[in-house]
Structures are given as C-alpha cells and as structure tokens.
Scaffold this motif. Structure first.
Motif, PDB file in Angstrom:
ATOM      1  N   MET A  36     -60.491 -28.485  23.342  1.00 38.00           N
ATOM      2  CA  MET A  36     -61.540 -27.806  22.567  1.00 38.00           C
ATOM      3  C   MET A  36     -61.340 -26.294  22.599  1.00 38.00           C
ATOM      4  O   MET A  36     -62.186 -25.545  22.127  1.00 38.00           O
ATOM      5  CB  MET A  36     -62.918 -28.171  23.097  1.00 38.00           C
ATOM      6  CG  MET A  36     -63.319 -29.570  22.691  1.00 38.00           C
ATOM      7  SD  MET A  36     -65.004 -29.964  23.118  1.00 38.00           S
ATOM      8  CE  MET A  36     -65.334 -31.274  21.921  1.00 38.00           C
ATOM      9  N   GLY A  93     -69.113 -20.465  30.378  1.00 39.65           N
ATOM     10  CA  GLY A  93     -68.754 -21.534  29.448  1.00 39.65           C
ATOM     11  C   GLY A  93     -69.827 -22.600  29.431  1.00 39.65           C
ATOM     12  O   GLY A  93     -70.957 -22.379  29.905  1.00 39.65           O
ATOM     13  N   GLY A  94     -69.456 -23.763  28.907  1.00 36.73           N
ATOM     14  CA  GLY A  94     -70.428 -24.831  28.693  1.00 36.73           C
ATOM     15  C   GLY A  94     -71.066 -25.343  29.972  1.00 36.73           C
ATOM     16  O   GLY A  94     -72.268 -25.642  30.004  1.00 36.73           O
ATOM     17  N   THR A  95     -70.284 -25.434  31.037  1.00 34.69           N
ATOM     18  CA  THR A  95     -70.820 -25.958  32.297  1.00 34.69           C
ATOM     19  C   THR A  95     -71.909 -25.028  32.818  1.00 34.69           C
ATOM     20  O   THR A  95     -73.023 -25.462  33.133  1.00 34.69           O
ATOM     21  CB  THR A  95     -69.685 -26.090  33.339  1.00 34.69           C
ATOM     22  OG1 THR A  95     -68.710 -26.993  32.817  1.00 34.69           O
ATOM     23  CG2 THR A  95     -70.201 -26.588  34.676  1.00 34.69           C
ATOM     24  N   HIS A 121     -71.932 -34.223  28.405  1.00 31.78           N
ATOM     25  CA  HIS A 121     -70.765 -33.737  29.158  1.00 31.78           C
ATOM     26  C   HIS A 121     -70.964 -33.965  30.664  1.00 31.78           C
ATOM     27  O   HIS A 121     -72.085 -33.890  31.167  1.00 31.78           O
ATOM     28  CB  HIS A 121     -70.577 -32.235  28.878  1.00 31.78           C
ATOM     29  CG  HIS A 121     -69.333 -31.688  29.477  1.00 31.78           C
ATOM     30  ND1 HIS A 121     -69.335 -30.957  30.648  1.00 31.78           N
ATOM     31  CD2 HIS A 121     -68.039 -31.770  29.084  1.00 31.78           C
ATOM     32  CE1 HIS A 121     -68.092 -30.601  30.935  1.00 31.78           C
ATOM     33  NE2 HIS A 121     -67.285 -31.082  29.998  1.00 31.78           N
ATOM     34  N   GLY A 167     -72.522 -31.630  18.827  1.00 28.48           N
ATOM     35  CA  GLY A 167     -71.055 -31.615  18.892  1.00 28.48           C
ATOM     36  C   GLY A 167     -70.623 -32.226  20.210  1.00 28.48           C
ATOM     37  O   GLY A 167     -70.305 -31.506  21.157  1.00 28.48           O
ATOM     38  N   THR A 169     -68.663 -34.074  23.260  1.00 30.43           N
ATOM     39  CA  THR A 169     -67.331 -33.853  23.814  1.00 30.43           C
ATOM     40  C   THR A 169     -66.331 -34.901  23.327  1.00 30.43           C
ATOM     41  O   THR A 169     -65.195 -34.580  23.003  1.00 30.43           O
ATOM     42  CB  THR A 169     -67.423 -33.901  25.358  1.00 30.43           C
ATOM     43  OG1 THR A 169     -68.515 -33.101  25.761  1.00 30.43           O
ATOM     44  CG2 THR A 169     -66.153 -33.418  26.012  1.00 30.43           C
ATOM     45  N   ASP A 194     -77.142 -28.742  24.057  1.00 29.79           N
ATOM     46  CA  ASP A 194     -75.794 -28.348  24.471  1.00 29.79           C
ATOM     47  C   ASP A 194     -74.932 -28.268  23.208  1.00 29.79           C
ATOM     48  O   ASP A 194     -74.474 -29.285  22.683  1.00 29.79           O
ATOM     49  CB  ASP A 194     -75.237 -29.394  25.452  1.00 29.79           C
ATOM     50  CG  ASP A 194     -73.813 -29.065  25.885  1.00 29.79           C
ATOM     51  OD1 ASP A 194     -73.232 -28.080  25.379  1.00 29.79           O
ATOM     52  OD2 ASP A 194     -73.270 -29.815  26.725  1.00 29.79           O
ATOM     53  N   ALA A 196     -72.129 -26.408  23.097  1.00 25.59           N
ATOM     54  CA  ALA A 196     -70.917 -25.732  23.587  1.00 25.59           C
ATOM     55  C   ALA A 196     -69.827 -25.772  22.515  1.00 25.59           C
ATOM     56  O   ALA A 196     -69.187 -24.762  22.208  1.00 25.59           O
ATOM     57  CB  ALA A 196     -70.421 -26.404  24.867  1.00 25.59           C
ATOM     58  N   ASP A 228     -70.258 -21.953  23.209  1.00 24.76           N
ATOM     59  CA  ASP A 228     -69.087 -21.315  23.820  1.00 24.76           C
ATOM     60  C   ASP A 228     -68.244 -20.544  22.811  1.00 24.76           C
ATOM     61  O   ASP A 228     -67.756 -21.124  21.826  1.00 24.76           O
ATOM     62  CB  ASP A 228     -68.193 -22.381  24.462  1.00 24.76           C
ATOM     63  CG  ASP A 228     -68.767 -22.874  25.774  1.00 24.76           C
ATOM     64  OD1 ASP A 228     -69.790 -22.326  26.223  1.00 24.76           O
ATOM     65  OD2 ASP A 228     -68.178 -23.816  26.339  1.00 24.76           O
ATOM     66  N   HIS A 230     -65.395 -19.454  23.718  1.00 22.41           N
ATOM     67  CA  HIS A 230     -63.989 -19.800  24.008  1.00 22.41           C
ATOM     68  C   HIS A 230     -63.591 -21.173  23.447  1.00 22.41           C
ATOM     69  O   HIS A 230     -62.496 -21.649  23.708  1.00 22.41           O
ATOM     70  CB  HIS A 230     -63.660 -19.674  25.506  1.00 22.41           C
ATOM     71  CG  HIS A 230     -64.349 -20.649  26.417  1.00 22.41           C
ATOM     72  ND1 HIS A 230     -64.808 -20.289  27.663  1.00 22.41           N
ATOM     73  CD2 HIS A 230     -64.662 -21.956  26.298  1.00 22.41           C
ATOM     74  CE1 HIS A 230     -65.356 -21.337  28.266  1.00 22.41           C
ATOM     75  NE2 HIS A 230     -65.270 -22.358  27.443  1.00 22.41           N
ATOM     76  N   LYS A 231     -64.486 -21.775  22.676  1.00 16.89           N
ATOM     77  CA  LYS A 231     -64.112 -23.009  21.966  1.00 16.89           C
ATOM     78  C   LYS A 231     -63.951 -22.605  20.488  1.00 16.89           C
ATOM     79  O   LYS A 231     -63.042 -21.848  20.173  1.00 16.89           O
ATOM     80  CB  LYS A 231     -65.157 -24.106  22.205  1.00 16.89           C
ATOM     81  CG  LYS A 231     -65.189 -24.564  23.687  1.00 16.89           C
ATOM     82  CD  LYS A 231     -66.046 -25.788  23.911  1.00 16.89           C
ATOM     83  CE  LYS A 231     -65.889 -26.358  25.314  1.00 16.89           C
ATOM     84  NZ  LYS A 231     -66.573 -25.602  26.373  1.00 16.89           N
TER      85      LYS A 231
END
Ligand code: PLP
Length: 386
Positions: A36, A93-95, A121, A167, A169, A194, A196, A228, A230-231
């Motif tokens: 991702m 990030g997502g976490t 997730h 969206g 995972t 979520d 992300a 995110d 970074h995705k």
C-alpha cells in the motif's frame, strides 16, 4: 557485529550501505504488486532532507516547522470536511492513528470494549492489548463490509468505540459508514473511521464522479478519521494524520511535559521528525486536488484493466473493485505466491479469503500488468489452478 572502536571513512560507509541498499526492491522496478506504499513523488525527498534535524516534540525551537505542521493539519481537516473546532494530530501511520483515536475514545467514555469488523487491520489487536480493551469482532456481509444488523448485536454499555473502515486492507472495501454512523449517533457511541488507505483516494474519486459513499465528517456521528500520506498520499514514510471532531478530545488526553517547550503533549510520541511532515505538506501543495485526481483515475483504470486481464486467464476477484485493490481468488494460495516470487513478483497472500492481494499503486502501469499476467498464467497452470 561489534560496536566500532574507530570510525570509518565516509566513502567506505557509503559503499557498504549502497551495497546493502541494492538488495532492496525498488517500487520503480514495478515488481512490488501488493504494497500500500509507493515511491514518494520527487519533491518529498528534497524537502525531507532539509528538515532532518527538526524535532516537533520541542516545537518552539522549530517555529517554522511547527507552522508547517499546523498548516498540514488544517489542509487535512479541509479535505475531511472537519468542523472548525476539530483537532488534528500527526502520527507515524495507520497503526498509530488507530491507537490515538481509540485512546481518545477510552478517555472520553471510560469504557472497556471496542467493536471492529472482521476485516479491520491487525493494529486493533495491538491497540486492544496495549489499552487492556476487549476486542469484539463483527462478521462481514458477502460484500466484505460490516453488517449493521450484526453490529447491533454486539454493542453494549461497555462499548468505548466502534470502528469502520474506508478502504479495507485486504480488499479495499468501504463499510456502510452512513448507516453505522446513524446507529452510533442514536446510541451516543464513539465512531472511528480507519481511512488509512482510502483517505487519500476516495475524495478524489468522488470528485471524478465515482459512486462512493461519504466516509468523513460530513457524516454526522463520525467521531475520528485517520488517513496516511505514506500510502495513496504518495509522500514519504512515516506520515499519518488523525482528526477528531472536537479538539477537546485530544486536549483531554494530554499530559504535562515539564522540560520541553510545549508544556502539554497529547501526541503519543515525544521526539518527532519534521521531515515527513514537511514532505507531506510539499507533496500535497505540489499535486493539489487535480494531481491526486489524475493519480486516482490512473490507478482505477489500471485496476479495471488488471481485473479484465485476470478474467482472460480464468481468474476472478473476491469482490468487484471498489478502490485500487484486488483480491485474486486462488485455491493453491501458497504455491501460487511462491511461484510468483520465483519469477520476481511480490504479491501479498490473504489466507483468510484464499486470495492474494494486488494494490494498484501509482508505480504499477498497464505495461507492468502485461508482463505480470503471462507469468501468473504459467504459475497457475503449473500448480493446477487453471
Ligand atoms: N489501517 C488500514 C486500513 C491499513 O490498510 C493499514 C496498513 O496497511 C493500517 C491501518 C496500518 O498502517 P501502518 O502500517 O502505516 O501503521
């Protein structure tokens, strides 16, 4: 390896590190089909390097970088239709976004259970462990989205938060957030979305006329949203943002930070690099809505193209593509994934659904799919899949 007694020359160190870096697979090779993340757009690298020494954990030393952080949060609040008194936090990030959102819910409600859909997730398992919360998992429908009827059955007076995914995972599916939010609103429950993955693609596909549901603060009853950069934001790792409908919810979980310049901290981390923050701000400023629309359109066109090419060789996907994620059904999952790896292709196995995941990120082109499909066909024939 031992801690070095003496330092080495710069050239020797760079040579060693470059040799190791050569073992990595680059997104630009087109061989990573299941991630991702993607190659950040070039401005991210330039900007990141310039902010290497900045620390947003001590922001009064870095007033300029702090200003960038505030601007980035404002921009994301705008993207997500957040109300004026909403609050935002930069996360890794997502976490961490999920963690911060659930922490806010726990503080606000004092309750002990969180309810997540089956496709949520795995970070929610970490969240539940860390915060000593009971994780209640709700089954999904045949569209692999949360079933509101089943959600009702697991809610209780101990529910601290409900989680919906925009969206997913595994398949890129979007939960029926409007219906879930109505229920949460009625029952006065905290709802975390979520997004992300979806947060940086759904808004732009909606601009283009794709029929996708609302997922953000336009939906009454949504409490927090995380996404995110970074995705699908196409920026550098690590960068996520979590937004809460009311900034008080973050303020209430802040603690005294006696020896840094900002006296109260509500972020999970202390020292935080300004590098990814400045990079994300630069990428968003550079692409603008138009740039993201182009990327989203291209990714979706390549996704439909891939689905059609898969059908031509007798393979199907678990659901019709909703976003740029495909779950490709195979019975002999491990053999297929291993066979593809031997040919240099990296896809992600999803055992739960007996499929492998392809994420059609911006670095995946139709030409790459044209190279991939014959190899996939060969592998599938060899293991008796088709
Ligand atoms: N949430 C969703 C929906 C995801 O797909 C992912 C990662 O793929 C995460 C959270 C976790 O994100 P990260 O790996 O950035 O912590």
């Amino acid at each position: 390896m031992f801690f070095p007694d003496k330092g080495k020359k710069e050239s020797a160190i760079l040579e060693e590190l470059n040799r190791l870096r050569e073992k990595d697979i680059l997104f630009s090779s087109g061989r990573i089909l299941g991630s991702m993340c993607t190659e950040p757009i070039p401005i991210a690298e330039k900007v990141y390097m310039n902010f290497l020494e900045t620390n947003l954990g001590d922001p009064e030393h870095f007033l300029g970088t702090w200003e960038i952080e505030k601007r980035l949060i404002q921009i994301i609040k705008d993207l997500l239709h957040a109300p004026k008194n909403a609050g935002g936090q930069i996360v890794s990030g997502g976490t961490e976004g999920n963690l911060v959102a659930i922490l806010a819910a726990k503080h606000l409600t004092g309750k002990t259970e969180i309810v997540v859909p089956k496709h949520a997730h795995f970070s929610f398992n970490k969240v539940a462990n860390m915060m000593n919360l009971k994780l209640k998992v709700v089954d999904t429908s045949n569209t692999h989205t949360l079933e509101v009827g089943k959600l009702k059955n697991v809610l209780s007076d101990k529910t601290a938060a409900v989680v919906a995914v925009a969206g997913s995972t595994e398949l890129g599916a979007i939960d029926p957030i409007q219906e879930i939010a109505e229920l949460c609103d009625e029952e006065q429950l905290f709802l975390h979305v979520d997004a992300a993955f979806g947060g940086f693609v759904i808004p732009f596909l909606k601009d283009l006329g794709y029929d996708l549901p609302d997922f953000d603060f336009v939906v009454r009853g949504v409490s927090t949203v995380s996404l995110d950069a970074h995705k699908m934001g196409c920026s550098a790792i690590p960068l996520g943002i979590v937004v809460a409908r009311d900034k008080k919810w973050f303020e209430e979980m802040s603690i005294d930070a006696p020896y840094v310049s900002r006296r109260r901290q509500s972020s999970l981390l202390g020292t935080r690099s300004g590098g990814p923050v400045a990079a994300a701000y630069a990428v968003i400023s550079h692409l603008g809505r138009e740039g993201y629309q182009k990327i989203a359109r291209r990714c979706m066109e390549t996704t439909y193209y891939t689905e059609q090419r898969l059908r031509e060789i007798g393979l199907t996907t678990v659901i019709e593509p909703v976003l740029n994620v495909l779950g490709v059904r195979v019975n002999n999952l491990n053999e297929v994934v291993r066979g593809l790896l031997e040919k240099g292709w990296h896809v992600n196995p999803v055992e739960r659904l007996s499929c492998f995941r392809m994420v059609i990120m911006p670095h995946i082109t139709k030409q790459i799919i044209d190279e991939f499909i014959p190899d996939l066909e060969t592998v599938c024939k060899k293991v008796g899949e088709i």
